[in-house]
Scaffold this active site. Structure first.
Site, short mmCIF file in Angstrom:
data_model
loop_
_atom_site.label_atom_id
_atom_site.label_comp_id
_atom_site.label_asym_id
_atom_site.label_seq_id
_atom_site.Cartn_x
_atom_site.Cartn_y
_atom_site.Cartn_z
N SER A 45 0.83 -1.20 0.00
CA SER A 45 0.00 0.00 0.00
C SER A 45 0.86 1.25 0.00
O SER A 45 1.95 1.28 0.58
CB SER A 45 -0.90 0.01 1.24
OG SER A 45 -1.52 1.26 1.42
N GLU A 76 0.26 3.64 1.72
CA GLU A 76 0.30 4.08 3.12
C GLU A 76 1.64 3.72 3.78
O GLU A 76 1.96 4.24 4.84
CB GLU A 76 -0.85 3.46 3.91
CG GLU A 76 -2.23 3.95 3.51
CD GLU A 76 -2.53 5.37 3.99
OE1 GLU A 76 -1.93 5.79 4.99
OE2 GLU A 76 -3.36 6.04 3.34
N TYR A 115 -2.07 0.48 10.10
CA TYR A 115 -2.24 -0.22 8.82
C TYR A 115 -0.98 -0.08 7.96
O TYR A 115 -0.45 -1.07 7.44
CB TYR A 115 -3.45 0.35 8.07
CG TYR A 115 -3.56 -0.15 6.66
CD1 TYR A 115 -4.07 -1.42 6.38
CD2 TYR A 115 -3.15 0.64 5.59
CE1 TYR A 115 -4.15 -1.89 5.07
CE2 TYR A 115 -3.23 0.18 4.29
CZ TYR A 115 -3.73 -1.08 4.04
OH TYR A 115 -3.81 -1.54 2.74
#
Length: 351
Positions: free
Chosen positions: A127, A129, A151
């Site tokens: 991801s 992120e 996450y």
């Protein structure tokens, strides 16, 4: 037949991967893994659930025995892991579970492959992120890992363990960094689908002259790099079929604010509106309907702000385009239009 084990098939990416493989190849058998739950939602699987080359199987990333059993019995040629605790906002509420699924779950998959089918090619869904508090823009595969959520940290850990197993055991294992990708199968808890479904609901209320409940959003000034999930699953398949395993970034190479996404969503629903903003007070921002009634369509709710916000994500897909031959076909505007039209039709069918 080549055998492909795909996790997370009830979700957006897993379902799109199954559709892609079963639609493009006649010599592939797809095994879609889901968890045992009381009421599974097969809405995203309607197009392939009864396909002769598809088989539903049960397993869980938190249960190593189930994963070992599947790999031992199926002997997959490819293992594509899209299962995850994937909602960033919730990751602060259940950080241990996020790590158990997203990091330990990947390790359990790797161990099952290592012991029971070492020739299997493995894909781990990464991801953007992971980049978090970005050091430079655009972000490429060499960008340092600087997550700002549990996450994001869990995905960073998964990336590291993939590298360790790849180098320690000579496994074909890749961790693709996927920037934001959406579509008609996106979960309703994600901001893009929350917006398009909210727009469809509001359109129905306007047509019926009913009271409008505005869409409540958090930080609308966050900038993201959005693409369509259907484009990304093709890139994932290309990653799995290289001569040697190598990680790549998949992205659009352009960035847009949540505010822009919302504005365009209303436009594609035929609703004209205007923003009211007060400098220095973003939580008082609102979006009003351009009509005599001037109804409020969007309001900012501070509860949707994250403890640590990622303000800007912008990916560099050039390496994937050059080395893999991957190309993105669905633009930002096409993506929004497609999602809005889908949700407008869903509202009509529900009437």
């Amino acid at each position: 037949m080549k055998k492909v084990l795909v996790t997370g098939v009830l979700g957006q990416d897993g379902a799109n991967m199954c559709e892609y493989l079963l639609g493009e190849f006649n010599d592939i058998k797809v095994f879609g893994m889901i968890r045992r739950v009381a009421n599974p939602n097969f809405k995203n699987c309607k197009k392939f659930l009864n396909h002769p080359n598809f088989q539903l199987v049960y397993g869980d990333l938190t249960d190593e025995i189930s994963l070992q059993k599947l790999v031992k019995e199926i002997q997959p040629d490819y293992f594509i892991n899209f299962a995850a605790n994937s909602f960033v906002g919730i990751s602060w509420d259940m950080p241990l579970h996020v790590f158990d699924v997203n990091t330990n779950g990947v390790t359990r998959c790797l161990e099952a492959i290592r012991h029971f089918q070492p020739n299997c090619r493995f894909y781990s869904a990464g991801s953007s992120e992971e980049f978090g508090d970005v050091a430079y823009t655009p972000q490429d595969i060499k960008h340092p890992l600087r997550p700002r959520s549990p996450y994001g940290a869990s995905k960073c850990s998964a990336r590291h363990i993939i590298k360790v197993y790849r180098e320690s055991y000579d496994m074909y294992a890749v961790h693709g960094i996927l920037f934001n990708h959406e579509g008609t199968k996106r979960g309703e808890e994600f901001v893009t689908r929350k917006i398009t479904k909210g727009v469809a609901r509001i359109k129905k209320c306007i047509d019926r002259e009913e009271k409008i409940e505005p869409i409540e959003l958090g930080n609308i000034y966050s900038q993201r790099d959005w693409s369509d999930s259907e484009d990304f699953v093709k890139g994932v398949w290309l990653m799995l079929n290289q001569e040697k395993p190598e990680d790549y970034v998949l992205a659009s190479g352009e960035t847009h604010t949540i505010k822009e996404f919302a504005s365009k969503a209303f436009k594609y629903a035929g609703i004209s509106g205007s923003w009211t903003e007060i400098e220095g007070e973003p939580t008082k921002t609102k979006f009003y309907n351009n009509s005599p009634k001037g109804q409020n369509l969007i309001k900012i709710n501070p509860k949707f702000y994250r403890p640590a916000e990622v303000e800007l994500l912008l990916g560099d897909p050039s390496e994937a385009e050059e080395k893999l031959g991957w190309e993105r076909k669905i633009s930002f505007d096409m993506l929004i239009k497609k999602m809005v039209e889908f949700d407008l039709n869903e509202e009509k069918e529900a009437q």
